[in-house]
Write a protein that holds these residues in place. Structure first.
Motif, PDB file in Angstrom:
ATOM      1  N   TYR A  42       0.820  -1.078   0.070  1.00  0.00           N
ATOM      2  CA  TYR A  42      -0.110   0.093   0.092  1.00  0.00           C
ATOM      3  C   TYR A  42       0.928   1.188  -0.071  1.00  0.00           C
ATOM      4  O   TYR A  42       1.975   1.334   0.837  1.00  0.00           O
ATOM      5  CB  TYR A  42      -0.909   0.131   1.284  1.00  0.00           C
ATOM      6  N   ASN A  43       0.427   2.070  -0.839  1.00  0.00           N
ATOM      7  CA  ASN A  43       1.445   3.297  -0.965  1.00  0.00           C
ATOM      8  C   ASN A  43       0.193   4.549  -0.798  1.00  0.00           C
ATOM      9  O   ASN A  43      -0.576   4.831  -1.473  1.00  0.00           O
ATOM     10  CB  ASN A  43       1.870   3.630  -2.294  1.00  0.00           C
ATOM     11  N   GLY A  44       0.353   5.196   0.482  1.00  0.00           N
ATOM     12  CA  GLY A  44      -0.588   6.239   0.866  1.00  0.00           C
ATOM     13  C   GLY A  44       0.102   7.545   1.027  1.00  0.00           C
ATOM     14  O   GLY A  44       0.960   7.750   1.356  1.00  0.00           O
ATOM     15  N   HIS A  45      -1.015   8.598   0.628  1.00  0.00           N
ATOM     16  CA  HIS A  45      -0.681   9.901   0.810  1.00  0.00           C
ATOM     17  C   HIS A  45      -1.604  10.487   1.425  1.00  0.00           C
ATOM     18  O   HIS A  45      -2.915  10.119   1.029  1.00  0.00           O
ATOM     19  CB  HIS A  45      -0.314  10.809  -0.623  1.00  0.00           C
ATOM     20  N   TRP A  46      -1.440  11.467   2.376  1.00  0.00           N
ATOM     21  CA  TRP A  46      -2.481  12.234   3.015  1.00  0.00           C
ATOM     22  C   TRP A  46      -2.824  13.559   2.346  1.00  0.00           C
ATOM     23  O   TRP A  46      -1.832  14.034   1.677  1.00  0.00           O
ATOM     24  CB  TRP A  46      -2.356  12.532   4.443  1.00  0.00           C
ATOM     25  N   ILE A  47      -4.138  14.018   2.113  1.00  0.00           N
ATOM     26  CA  ILE A  47      -4.430  15.361   1.519  1.00  0.00           C
ATOM     27  C   ILE A  47      -5.034  16.332   2.284  1.00  0.00           C
ATOM     28  O   ILE A  47      -6.006  15.820   3.146  1.00  0.00           O
ATOM     29  CB  ILE A  47      -5.204  14.785   0.266  1.00  0.00           C
ATOM     30  N   ALA A  48      -4.684  17.289   2.312  1.00  0.00           N
ATOM     31  CA  ALA A  48      -5.575  18.578   3.090  1.00  0.00           C
ATOM     32  C   ALA A  48      -7.044  18.700   2.348  1.00  0.00           C
ATOM     33  O   ALA A  48      -7.283  18.455   1.364  1.00  0.00           O
ATOM     34  CB  ALA A  48      -4.693  19.840   2.541  1.00  0.00           C
ATOM     35  N   ASN A  59       0.953   8.387  10.942  1.00  0.00           N
ATOM     36  CA  ASN A  59       1.804   9.658  10.770  1.00  0.00           C
ATOM     37  C   ASN A  59       1.640  10.590   9.529  1.00  0.00           C
ATOM     38  O   ASN A  59       1.859  10.429   8.406  1.00  0.00           O
ATOM     39  CB  ASN A  59       3.176   9.206  10.997  1.00  0.00           C
ATOM     40  N   ALA A  60       1.090  11.693   9.510  1.00  0.00           N
ATOM     41  CA  ALA A  60       0.634  12.343   8.318  1.00  0.00           C
ATOM     42  C   ALA A  60       2.170  13.170   8.211  1.00  0.00           C
ATOM     43  O   ALA A  60       2.050  14.584   8.524  1.00  0.00           O
ATOM     44  CB  ALA A  60      -0.447  13.491   8.546  1.00  0.00           C
ATOM     45  N   LEU A  61       2.978  13.075   7.817  1.00  0.00           N
ATOM     46  CA  LEU A  61       4.408  13.442   7.601  1.00  0.00           C
ATOM     47  C   LEU A  61       4.358  14.369   6.477  1.00  0.00           C
ATOM     48  O   LEU A  61       3.658  14.195   5.443  1.00  0.00           O
ATOM     49  CB  LEU A  61       5.571  12.435   7.612  1.00  0.00           C
ATOM     50  N   PRO A  62       5.060  15.381   6.608  1.00  0.00           N
ATOM     51  CA  PRO A  62       5.087  16.399   5.219  1.00  0.00           C
ATOM     52  C   PRO A  62       5.339  15.672   4.060  1.00  0.00           C
ATOM     53  O   PRO A  62       4.862  16.108   2.913  1.00  0.00           O
ATOM     54  CB  PRO A  62       6.121  17.319   5.952  1.00  0.00           C
ATOM     55  N   GLN A  63       6.530  14.739   3.846  1.00  0.00           N
ATOM     56  CA  GLN A  63       6.834  14.092   2.621  1.00  0.00           C
ATOM     57  C   GLN A  63       5.579  13.177   2.098  1.00  0.00           C
ATOM     58  O   GLN A  63       5.917  12.801   1.078  1.00  0.00           O
ATOM     59  CB  GLN A  63       8.101  13.390   3.051  1.00  0.00           C
ATOM     60  N   LYS A  64       4.544  12.776   2.920  1.00  0.00           N
ATOM     61  CA  LYS A  64       3.549  12.032   2.926  1.00  0.00           C
ATOM     62  C   LYS A  64       2.228  12.768   2.273  1.00  0.00           C
ATOM     63  O   LYS A  64       1.255  12.109   1.873  1.00  0.00           O
ATOM     64  CB  LYS A  64       3.317  10.902   3.579  1.00  0.00           C
ATOM     65  N   LYS A  65       2.344  14.038   2.008  1.00  0.00           N
ATOM     66  CA  LYS A  65       1.452  14.726   1.571  1.00  0.00           C
ATOM     67  C   LYS A  65       1.071  15.041   0.234  1.00  0.00           C
ATOM     68  O   LYS A  65       2.289  14.942  -0.637  1.00  0.00           O
ATOM     69  CB  LYS A  65       1.315  16.165   2.182  1.00  0.00           C
ATOM     70  N   VAL A  66      -0.085  14.954  -0.281  1.00  0.00           N
ATOM     71  CA  VAL A  66      -0.344  14.931  -1.488  1.00  0.00           C
ATOM     72  C   VAL A  66       0.289  16.448  -2.283  1.00  0.00           C
ATOM     73  O   VAL A  66      -0.302  17.333  -1.892  1.00  0.00           O
ATOM     74  CB  VAL A  66      -1.596  14.824  -2.132  1.00  0.00           C
ATOM     75  N   LYS A  67       1.146  16.188  -3.189  1.00  0.00           N
ATOM     76  CA  LYS A  67       1.709  17.549  -3.883  1.00  0.00           C
ATOM     77  C   LYS A  67       1.411  17.706  -5.508  1.00  0.00           C
ATOM     78  O   LYS A  67       1.731  18.674  -5.926  1.00  0.00           O
ATOM     79  CB  LYS A  67       3.152  17.674  -3.450  1.00  0.00           C
ATOM     80  N   LYS A  68       1.047  16.877  -5.833  1.00  0.00           N
ATOM     81  CA  LYS A  68       0.676  16.733  -7.460  1.00  0.00           C
ATOM     82  C   LYS A  68      -0.543  15.674  -7.851  1.00  0.00           C
ATOM     83  O   LYS A  68      -0.543  14.654  -7.135  1.00  0.00           O
ATOM     84  CB  LYS A  68       2.212  16.255  -8.051  1.00  0.00           C
TER      85      LYS A  68
END
Length: 307
Positions: free
Chosen positions: A35-41, A97-106
């Motif tokens: 699983y590859n997850g990203h959190w989004i604002a 952990n909603a780490l900065p590097q795991k935030k959706v950026k694109k």
């Protein structure tokens, strides 16, 4: 049984909320999926809408039953299983952990998302609401459509990508339990079908099982990769009737009385054919039952013994 308290008593309205988008790969050969997850604002309006949807999904559950390979639920019930029987911990740990590097950026972090998770926190309590995404998240689908909006009484081109979040919940992860309103999506997200296939392989290797047949080839071909048949074979292994000589003896003696078409060779082994595989599975599941009241004979999808 009733809804577990750790779900029914969770304060969704006042909980902190994070949305995670997950892509899924791997899982072949019995290995755990990746699983590859990203959190989004998300903004306040969306957070409120998501909480309202989760509260509604929770309130629609009126009763809970233990998960079984053949168990089915309806629009007002859910199934219950321990998290340690699944790969749910991979989702829980990654979304902790909603780490900065795991935030959706694109946008590429969003497209082809397989499922999304709404992670709710209330003090030390955590609740995960999981739902598979629809076709609006697929790259292929997006290339086949023109996004439009209704604006000022006319249709206009929508230049920004749009995605849909379902109001339904496929399953909740709460404490050490999973509460499942939608069984098929639960099995898909957590790769439960592959676990069934692996268990069928183990079953075929069991001497107690293989020795009751003249050959397993026809039965194996019949089951194939069909998820329903795989569930049934796993349930056969769990019940273990094939290990009981008395059960097998009565099956040989009485199968015709119960309308089952089975063939036995001179050694007393079952001879599977494409035409008899379905009845073989029904027999080993012990799903052909007779009513003492009507004297009718029935197939029972999930025979539960009453003590």
């Amino acid at each position: 049984m009733n809804i577990p308290e750790y779900l029914s008593d969770f304060d969704v309205s006042n909980a902190g909320l994070t949305v995670w988008l997950f892509k899924k790969s791997g899982g072949a050969g019995g290995a755990a999926p990746t699983y590859n997850g990203h959190w989004i604002a998300t903004n306040d309006d969306l957070n409120t809408a998501l909480k309202e949807a989760i509260i509604e999904a929770r309130s629609s559950i009126k009763e809970v039953h233990d998960y079984g390979l053949l168990a089915q639920n309806n629009e007002s019930s859910a199934l219950l299983i321990d998290t340690d029987e699944t790969h749910a911990n991979l989702i829980v740990n990654q979304s902790a952990n909603a780490l900065p590097q795991k935030k959706v950026k694109k946008e590429s972090h969003i497209t082809n998302t397989y499922f999304f998770v709404v992670r709710l926190t209330d003090g030390e309590n955590v609740l995960h609401a999981v739902r598979r995404t629809d076709s609006s998240w697929r790259t292929k689908r997006r290339k086949e459509v023109i996004d439009i909006v209704f604006r000022e009484n006319a249709l206009a081109l929508d230049q920004s990508p749009s995605f849909s979040l379902s109001k339904h919940v496929d399953f909740f992860i709460a404490a050490d339990k999973i509460i499942i309103p939608h069984k098929a999506n639960f099995e898909s997200v957590l790769h439960y079908r592959q676990a069934h296939a692996e268990e069928f392989n183990v079953l075929q290797a069991e001497t107690d099982f293989s020795q009751i047949f003249s050959s397993l080839d026809v039965l194996t071909d019949f089951v194939g990769n069909n998820k329903i048949q795989l569930r049934r074979m796993c349930s056969i292994r769990q019940k273990g009737h094939y290990k009981d000589p008395a059960f097998m003896s009565r099956l040989k003696q009485q199968h015709l009385t119960y309308g089952l078409t089975l063939t036995f060779n001179a050694a007393g082994q079952i001879v599977p054919t494409p035409e008899t595989c379905r009845d073989i599975i029904t027999a080993l599941l012990d799903h052909r039952l007779a009513s003492a009241f009507s004297e009718n004979i029935y197939d029972v999808p999930n025979a539960t013994e009453i003590s």
